[in-house]
Design a protein around this motif. Structure first.
Motif, PDB file in Angstrom:
ATOM      1  N   LEU A  70      -5.707 -76.997  26.468  1.00  0.00           N
ATOM      2  CA  LEU A  70      -4.931 -78.149  26.028  1.00  0.00           C
ATOM      3  C   LEU A  70      -5.401 -78.624  24.659  1.00  0.00           C
ATOM      4  O   LEU A  70      -4.587 -78.883  23.758  1.00  0.00           O
ATOM      5  CB  LEU A  70      -5.069 -79.290  27.036  1.00  0.00           C
ATOM      6  N   ASN A  71      -6.714 -78.739  24.495  1.00  0.00           N
ATOM      7  CA  ASN A  71      -7.262 -79.243  23.238  1.00  0.00           C
ATOM      8  C   ASN A  71      -6.894 -78.355  22.057  1.00  0.00           C
ATOM      9  O   ASN A  71      -6.682 -78.845  20.936  1.00  0.00           O
ATOM     10  CB  ASN A  71      -8.775 -79.372  23.340  1.00  0.00           C
ATOM     11  N   GLU A  72      -6.820 -77.063  22.299  1.00  0.00           N
ATOM     12  CA  GLU A  72      -6.490 -76.121  21.229  1.00  0.00           C
ATOM     13  C   GLU A  72      -5.046 -76.253  20.746  1.00  0.00           C
ATOM     14  O   GLU A  72      -4.714 -75.772  19.668  1.00  0.00           O
ATOM     15  CB  GLU A  72      -6.739 -74.685  21.707  1.00  0.00           C
ATOM     16  N   GLU A  73      -4.207 -76.912  21.546  1.00  0.00           N
ATOM     17  CA  GLU A  73      -2.783 -77.013  21.213  1.00  0.00           C
ATOM     18  C   GLU A  73      -2.396 -78.365  20.627  1.00  0.00           C
ATOM     19  O   GLU A  73      -1.215 -78.648  20.437  1.00  0.00           O
ATOM     20  CB  GLU A  73      -1.940 -76.743  22.466  1.00  0.00           C
ATOM     21  N   ARG A  74      -3.355 -79.223  20.302  1.00  0.00           N
ATOM     22  CA  ARG A  74      -3.038 -80.583  19.880  1.00  0.00           C
ATOM     23  C   ARG A  74      -2.437 -80.675  18.483  1.00  0.00           C
ATOM     24  O   ARG A  74      -1.672 -81.594  18.181  1.00  0.00           O
ATOM     25  CB  ARG A  74      -4.308 -81.452  19.922  1.00  0.00           C
ATOM     26  N   THR A  75      -2.778 -79.742  17.623  1.00  0.00           N
ATOM     27  CA  THR A  75      -2.317 -79.811  16.241  1.00  0.00           C
ATOM     28  C   THR A  75      -0.807 -79.600  16.163  1.00  0.00           C
ATOM     29  O   THR A  75      -0.255 -78.721  16.824  1.00  0.00           O
ATOM     30  CB  THR A  75      -3.031 -78.752  15.384  1.00  0.00           C
ATOM     31  N   VAL A  76      -0.153 -80.398  15.344  1.00  0.00           N
ATOM     32  CA  VAL A  76       1.295 -80.336  15.170  1.00  0.00           C
ATOM     33  C   VAL A  76       1.611 -79.804  13.779  1.00  0.00           C
ATOM     34  O   VAL A  76       0.945 -80.180  12.796  1.00  0.00           O
ATOM     35  CB  VAL A  76       1.926 -81.731  15.372  1.00  0.00           C
ATOM     36  N   ASP A  77       2.599 -78.915  13.686  1.00  0.00           N
ATOM     37  CA  ASP A  77       2.976 -78.319  12.410  1.00  0.00           C
ATOM     38  C   ASP A  77       3.333 -79.396  11.379  1.00  0.00           C
ATOM     39  O   ASP A  77       3.912 -80.431  11.711  1.00  0.00           O
ATOM     40  CB  ASP A  77       4.174 -77.381  12.618  1.00  0.00           C
ATOM     41  N   GLU A  78       2.985 -79.123  10.117  1.00  0.00           N
ATOM     42  CA  GLU A  78       3.208 -80.101   9.043  1.00  0.00           C
ATOM     43  C   GLU A  78       4.686 -80.459   8.882  1.00  0.00           C
ATOM     44  O   GLU A  78       5.026 -81.593   8.534  1.00  0.00           O
ATOM     45  CB  GLU A  78       2.657 -79.557   7.724  1.00  0.00           C
ATOM     46  N   ASP A  79       5.575 -79.492   9.120  1.00  0.00           N
ATOM     47  CA  ASP A  79       7.004 -79.792   9.004  1.00  0.00           C
ATOM     48  C   ASP A  79       7.439 -80.829  10.037  1.00  0.00           C
ATOM     49  O   ASP A  79       8.261 -81.712   9.747  1.00  0.00           O
ATOM     50  CB  ASP A  79       7.828 -78.516   9.186  1.00  0.00           C
ATOM     51  N   VAL A  80       6.891 -80.730  11.236  1.00  0.00           N
ATOM     52  CA  VAL A  80       7.206 -81.708  12.278  1.00  0.00           C
ATOM     53  C   VAL A  80       6.656 -83.073  11.884  1.00  0.00           C
ATOM     54  O   VAL A  80       7.344 -84.100  12.016  1.00  0.00           O
ATOM     55  CB  VAL A  80       6.641 -81.264  13.638  1.00  0.00           C
ATOM     56  N   LEU A  81       5.423 -83.113  11.389  1.00  0.00           N
ATOM     57  CA  LEU A  81       4.835 -84.383  10.972  1.00  0.00           C
ATOM     58  C   LEU A  81       5.615 -85.011   9.821  1.00  0.00           C
ATOM     59  O   LEU A  81       5.760 -86.244   9.750  1.00  0.00           O
ATOM     60  CB  LEU A  81       3.374 -84.182  10.569  1.00  0.00           C
ATOM     61  N   GLU A  82       6.114 -84.188   8.931  1.00  0.00           N
ATOM     62  CA  GLU A  82       6.916 -84.720   7.833  1.00  0.00           C
ATOM     63  C   GLU A  82       8.195 -85.365   8.353  1.00  0.00           C
ATOM     64  O   GLU A  82       8.620 -86.420   7.875  1.00  0.00           O
ATOM     65  CB  GLU A  82       7.262 -83.610   6.842  1.00  0.00           C
ATOM     66  N   THR A  83       8.800 -84.746   9.358  1.00  0.00           N
ATOM     67  CA  THR A  83       9.983 -85.332   9.982  1.00  0.00           C
ATOM     68  C   THR A  83       9.623 -86.638  10.680  1.00  0.00           C
ATOM     69  O   THR A  83      10.358 -87.629  10.598  1.00  0.00           O
ATOM     70  CB  THR A  83      10.604 -84.351  10.993  1.00  0.00           C
ATOM     71  N   VAL A  84       8.491 -86.656  11.357  1.00  0.00           N
ATOM     72  CA  VAL A  84       8.024 -87.877  12.015  1.00  0.00           C
ATOM     73  C   VAL A  84       7.832 -88.988  10.986  1.00  0.00           C
ATOM     74  O   VAL A  84       8.198 -90.149  11.218  1.00  0.00           O
ATOM     75  CB  VAL A  84       6.716 -87.615  12.786  1.00  0.00           C
ATOM     76  N   LYS A  85       7.276 -88.645   9.829  1.00  0.00           N
ATOM     77  CA  LYS A  85       7.080 -89.632   8.761  1.00  0.00           C
ATOM     78  C   LYS A  85       8.422 -90.173   8.269  1.00  0.00           C
ATOM     79  O   LYS A  85       8.587 -91.386   8.049  1.00  0.00           O
ATOM     80  CB  LYS A  85       6.312 -89.017   7.599  1.00  0.00           C
TER      81      LYS A  85
END
Length: 382
Positions: A70-85
Motif C-alpha cells: 500500500l505504501n509503495e502506491e501512495r505517490t500520484v502522477d504529476e498530471d493528476v496532481l496538476e488537475t487537482v490543483k
C-alpha cells in the motif's frame, strides 16, 4: 413478485455477502464475523482492509507485506496532481474533485485493461486506488490553501500519513489512533446506496476505477454522505449563539428543527460506531477543547431521554459523533464526506470483487405508468 413495488428497494433482497452484517435492533455491526468494537479497538485500518479483501485477518508477515505494498502506491502522477490543483483553484467541491481525480487515475494504471475476470488484478488496482485517494485529498486541501502538497511519509500508516500530508506535521498518537478508528468504522456497512452503486457498475464487468468513481458519486448526495458535516455546522451554530447549548437545543426543538445525526435507515438503537467515536471524542476533549463533546452529549441526552426519541427507535448514528471528532483533529468540514469515501473505497472494492466472482448483471424491472396507444403525427402536422 414483479408486481410488488418497493420504492428504494426497501426490504428487497438482491445479493448475498460475507463482508458485513448489521443487526439494527441490537445495534450490532460485524465485518466477516468480527464485532466492529473488537476491530476498532484492536486492529489497524490496514488489517481491516486485508480482512475485507482476503477473508481473514493477516498475520504479522502478511500485514507487513500488505502495508508495504500500500505504501509503495501512495505517490500520484504529476498530471493528476496538476488537475487537482486546477480544480482547487477553480473552487470545485472536494467530493467532485475526488470523483474526477479517481477517474483520471485509471489513465496511469500500470496494468491497463486487465481481464475483468482476473480478480487478483482487480485487487491490485484497488490497492492503488486505496493508497492514492488520501494523497489526492490532502493535495487538494493544500492547493486551495495556496500551499504545495506534502509527500507521503514512508513510515506512517494510512491514517497517520493522511493527517501528516494534510498538515505537514506528524500527528500525535491519540490523533493517529482516533482517525485510524474512524476509517475502520466507515470501511463497510452492508448494501448501502454507494456500495450498491459500485456493485451495479461492477455487475457489468466494468473496471474497478469505474465502480469506485460511481461509489464516490453516490456518496456525494446529501441523503447518503455528508450528515457529519451538517452535525458540525449545527454545533458551530450553537457555539456562536448567545444561548446556552442546553437552551439552544430546547429552542430548536420547539421550532421543529431536525437535528442531523439522529436516526438511521437500519439502526433502531444507538449506532455502535457512534458509541466508539463518542469515547474518542471524550478523550480528545480531555486532551484539548471540551465544548464540542459537551454540545453533542447534551443534545443526545435531551433528544434521547427527555424528548423520547430513543423510545421511538431514533438514536445517534455514526455521523453524530464523527463530525466533532474530525473537527477536533483539525480536518476542514467540507472534507468529511471525502474522508468517508477514502475509508469506504475498501468496502466498495471488496463488494465488487465478491459479486463479480459469481456475477449476474443487475437488471431490475420498472412499472410503466405512461400513456398507451398514442397516435403518431408527423412533424409537419404537429
Amino acid at each position: 413478485m414483479a408486481d410488488d413495488l418497493n420504492k428504494g428497494l426497501e426490504g428487497v433482497l438482491v445479493a448475498e455477502s460475507e463482508l458485513s452484517s448489521i443487526d439494527g435492533d441490537a445495534g450490532r455491526l460485524i465485518y466477516r464475523g468480527y464485532p466492529i468494537e473488537d476491530l476498532a479497538r484492536g486492529a489497524s485500518y490496514e488489517e481491516v482492509v486485508y480482512l475485507l479483501w482476503h477473508g481473514h485477518l493477516p498475520d504479522e508477515d502478511e500485514l507487513a507485506t500488505f502495508t508495504e505494498s500500500l505504501n509503495e502506491e501512495r505517490t500520484v502522477d504529476e498530471d493528476v496532481l496538476e488537475t487537482v490543483k486546477q480544480l482547487a483553484d477553480a473552487g470545485e467541491q472536494p467530493m467532485a474533485a475526488l470523483r474526477t481525480a479517481t477517474s483520471m487515475l485509471s489513465a496511469y494504471e500500470p496494468e491497463g485493461d486487465a481481464d475483468p475476470d482476473d480478480f487478483d488484478a482487480t485487487l491490485r488496482k484497488g490497492r492503488r486506488i486505496t493508497a492514492k485517494i488520501p494523497t489526492v485529498l490532502a493535495a487538494f486541501e493544500r492547493y486551495r490553501l495556496g500551499e504545495e502538497p506534502v509527500d507521503p511519509h514512508p513510515d506512517l500508516g494510512l491514517a497517520a500519513n493522511f493527517l501528516y500530508m494534510l498538515t505537514g506535521e506528524e500527528p500525535d498518537d491519540l490523533a493517529a489512533e482516533t482517525f485510524d478508528q474512524a476509517l475502520i468504522l466507515h470501511a463497510d456497512h452492508g448494501l448501502n446506496a454507494s456500495t450498491f452503486t459500485s456493485m451495479v457498475i461492477g455487475s457489468t464487468m466494468a473496471d474497478i476505477y469505474s465502480a469506485v468513481t460511481g461509489g464516490i458519486s453516490a456518496l456525494s448526495g446529501p441523503l447518503h454522505g455528508g450528515a457529519n458535516q451538517d452535525v458540525m455546522e449545527v454545533l458551530m451554530e450553537i457555539d456562536e449563539s448567545d444561548l446556552d447549548h442546553r437552551e439552544w437545543v430546547e429552542q430548536a426543538n420547539e421550532e421543529g428543527r431536525r437535528i442531523p445525526g439522529f436516526g438511521h435507515r437500519v439502526y433502531n438503537v444507538k449506532d455502535p460506531r457512534a458509541k466508539i467515536l463518542e469515547e474518542r471524542s471524550e478523550e480528545l476533549a480531555a486532551d484539548g477543547e471540551d465544548k464540542w463533546y459537551n454540545y453533542t452529549t447534551t443534545i443526545e441526552q435531551y433528544l434521547s431521554e427527555e424528548q423520547g426519541l430513543a423510545e421511538k427507535g431514533i438514536a445517534p448514528n455514526v455521523d453524530f459523533y464523527s463530525g466533532s471528532v474530525y473537527y477536533q483533529l483539525g480536518i476542514p468540514i467540507d472534507m468529511y464526506t471525502p474522508i468517508f469515501a477514502m475509508s469506504r473505497a475498501s468496502g466498495w472494492i471488496a463488494h465488487v470483487v465478491e459479486y463479480q466472482d459469481d456475477n449476474r448483471l443487475i437488471r431490475p424491472l420498472s412499472r410503466y405508468t405512461g400513456p398507451e396507444d398514442q397516435e403518431f403525427v408527423s412533424l409537419e402536422e404537429r
